[in-house]
Scaffold this motif. Sequence first.
Motif, PDB file in Angstrom:
ATOM      1  N   ILE A 194       0.840  -1.210   0.000  1.00 18.06           N
ATOM      2  CA  ILE A 194       0.000   0.000   0.000  1.00 18.06           C
ATOM      3  C   ILE A 194       0.870   1.254   0.000  1.00 18.06           C
ATOM      4  O   ILE A 194       0.572   2.242  -0.693  1.00 18.06           O
ATOM      5  CB  ILE A 194      -0.935  -0.014   1.222  1.00 18.06           C
ATOM      6  N   THR A 195       1.962   1.209   0.738  1.00 20.12           N
ATOM      7  CA  THR A 195       2.870   2.360   0.797  1.00 20.12           C
ATOM      8  C   THR A 195       3.489   2.637  -0.565  1.00 20.12           C
ATOM      9  O   THR A 195       3.576   3.791  -1.001  1.00 20.12           O
ATOM     10  CB  THR A 195       3.978   2.108   1.833  1.00 20.12           C
ATOM     11  N   VAL A 196       3.915   1.593  -1.248  1.00 22.11           N
ATOM     12  CA  VAL A 196       4.517   1.760  -2.581  1.00 22.11           C
ATOM     13  C   VAL A 196       3.510   2.383  -3.551  1.00 22.11           C
ATOM     14  O   VAL A 196       3.845   3.313  -4.306  1.00 22.11           O
ATOM     15  CB  VAL A 196       5.015   0.405  -3.112  1.00 22.11           C
ATOM     16  N   VAL A 197       2.279   1.907  -3.533  1.00 22.01           N
ATOM     17  CA  VAL A 197       1.251   2.450  -4.428  1.00 22.01           C
ATOM     18  C   VAL A 197       0.956   3.911  -4.086  1.00 22.01           C
ATOM     19  O   VAL A 197       0.850   4.763  -4.987  1.00 22.01           O
ATOM     20  CB  VAL A 197      -0.031   1.605  -4.331  1.00 22.01           C
ATOM     21  N   ALA A 198       0.839   4.219  -2.794  1.00 25.55           N
ATOM     22  CA  ALA A 198       0.537   5.592  -2.377  1.00 25.55           C
ATOM     23  C   ALA A 198       1.670   6.547  -2.740  1.00 25.55           C
ATOM     24  O   ALA A 198       1.433   7.659  -3.229  1.00 25.55           O
ATOM     25  CB  ALA A 198       0.263   5.633  -0.875  1.00 25.55           C
ATOM     26  N   VAL A 199       2.907   6.122  -2.507  1.00 24.73           N
ATOM     27  CA  VAL A 199       4.057   6.972  -2.831  1.00 24.73           C
ATOM     28  C   VAL A 199       4.149   7.188  -4.341  1.00 24.73           C
ATOM     29  O   VAL A 199       4.408   8.313  -4.812  1.00 24.73           O
ATOM     30  CB  VAL A 199       5.350   6.347  -2.282  1.00 24.73           C
ATOM     31  N   ALA A 200       3.929   6.124  -5.121  1.00 27.06           N
ATOM     32  CA  ALA A 200       3.956   6.267  -6.577  1.00 27.06           C
ATOM     33  C   ALA A 200       2.870   7.230  -7.057  1.00 27.06           C
ATOM     34  O   ALA A 200       3.102   8.058  -7.941  1.00 27.06           O
ATOM     35  CB  ALA A 200       3.784   4.899  -7.243  1.00 27.06           C
ATOM     36  N   GLY A 201       1.675   7.127  -6.469  1.00 24.32           N
ATOM     37  CA  GLY A 201       0.609   8.058  -6.833  1.00 24.32           C
ATOM     38  C   GLY A 201       0.949   9.494  -6.485  1.00 24.32           C
ATOM     39  O   GLY A 201       0.631  10.423  -7.241  1.00 24.32           O
ATOM     40  N   ALA A 202       1.621   9.701  -5.332  1.00 23.05           N
ATOM     41  CA  ALA A 202       2.014  11.054  -4.937  1.00 23.05           C
ATOM     42  C   ALA A 202       3.009  11.650  -5.927  1.00 23.05           C
ATOM     43  O   ALA A 202       2.890  12.821  -6.333  1.00 23.05           O
ATOM     44  CB  ALA A 202       2.602  11.029  -3.538  1.00 23.05           C
ATOM     45  N   PHE A 203       4.002  10.871  -6.364  1.00 15.51           N
ATOM     46  CA  PHE A 203       4.978  11.369  -7.330  1.00 15.51           C
ATOM     47  C   PHE A 203       4.323  11.637  -8.681  1.00 15.51           C
ATOM     48  O   PHE A 203       4.641  12.633  -9.348  1.00 15.51           O
ATOM     49  CB  PHE A 203       6.113  10.358  -7.490  1.00 15.51           C
ATOM     50  N   LEU A 204       3.419  10.773  -9.100  1.00 16.69           N
ATOM     51  CA  LEU A 204       2.764  10.944 -10.395  1.00 16.69           C
ATOM     52  C   LEU A 204       1.934  12.218 -10.436  1.00 16.69           C
ATOM     53  O   LEU A 204       2.030  13.015 -11.384  1.00 16.69           O
ATOM     54  CB  LEU A 204       1.894   9.722 -10.686  1.00 16.69           C
ATOM     55  N   LEU A 205       1.124  12.442  -9.407  1.00 14.06           N
ATOM     56  CA  LEU A 205       0.279  13.642  -9.386  1.00 14.06           C
ATOM     57  C   LEU A 205       1.106  14.904  -9.180  1.00 14.06           C
ATOM     58  O   LEU A 205       0.733  15.979  -9.660  1.00 14.06           O
ATOM     59  CB  LEU A 205      -0.767  13.512  -8.282  1.00 14.06           C
TER      60      LEU A 205
END
Length: 275
Positions: A258-269
């Motif tokens: 979940i952390t990896v997905v959330a961090v990736a989403g933060a960088f993408l946005l």
Amino acid sequence: MSTPPQQQPYAPHGQRGAPGGYTSPIPVTPANLRHALASEWTKIRSVRSTVWTLGVFFVLVVGIGMGMAALSSDAEYDRVPYTLPAFLGLVLGQICLIALGVLIVTSEYGTGLIRTTFTAAPQRHRVLTAKFLLFFVISFVATAFSITVVGLFTSTLHADTGEPWGSTVLSGALYVSLLGVVSLAVGSMLRHSAGAITTMLGAVLVPAVLPAFLTGTDFTRPLAEKLVEYNAPTSLAKQFGLGDGSGGAPQLLLLVGITVVAVAGAFLLLERRDV
């Protein structure tokens, strides 16, 4: 009619090969992650919310943990580690780290300081990386220290049963710290303090309450059982040896994902949206 003299080309410091070029007396050092870490560390340690939030976290974890250790008996630690009283404090204390993780990024958006930050450091991903790294280290050290204090205090009050508790310090601190990193990522995506904190509290508390409403039918009972097994309070309890004794590795791995997905989403946005 004379022509105006040509301007001499500017050469940054250290570039002396251009004939007639100007060499700046001021050293020009390319910005890197170390500079971003120093900048974010200055911002984190200079605001009162960090001190107050970590102070309340320490009081909750250590205070409740020591109180529960004083009220317990030697026989209760026959099969559980001495760090178990810290779990009760972490159930409440983790809310402090959730709020701090959100505020580290949303406070800059709320005050408009984020424009200055990104003007000084146009590489946005570097700024966000520094926030993630610093907050993870701070939350991990604060949590591990608090759990260790409770464990040492408990071991001095009760007879030594030989039950190892060093691994619970690491796994408990890692779980709570990753939960805080998820909060920082959610704050970066939502850019709103109240909205991000509410979202994280809902993600932590709702799965723990929802199973009570899903066990009435055979269709929803499997979902209720999974929620009971993997909700945040149960997952944290398993890091301290509670439950069926199977350990909390599956719950910890789920949080890592979940952390990896959330961090990736933060960088993408972060790269796709304007300030």
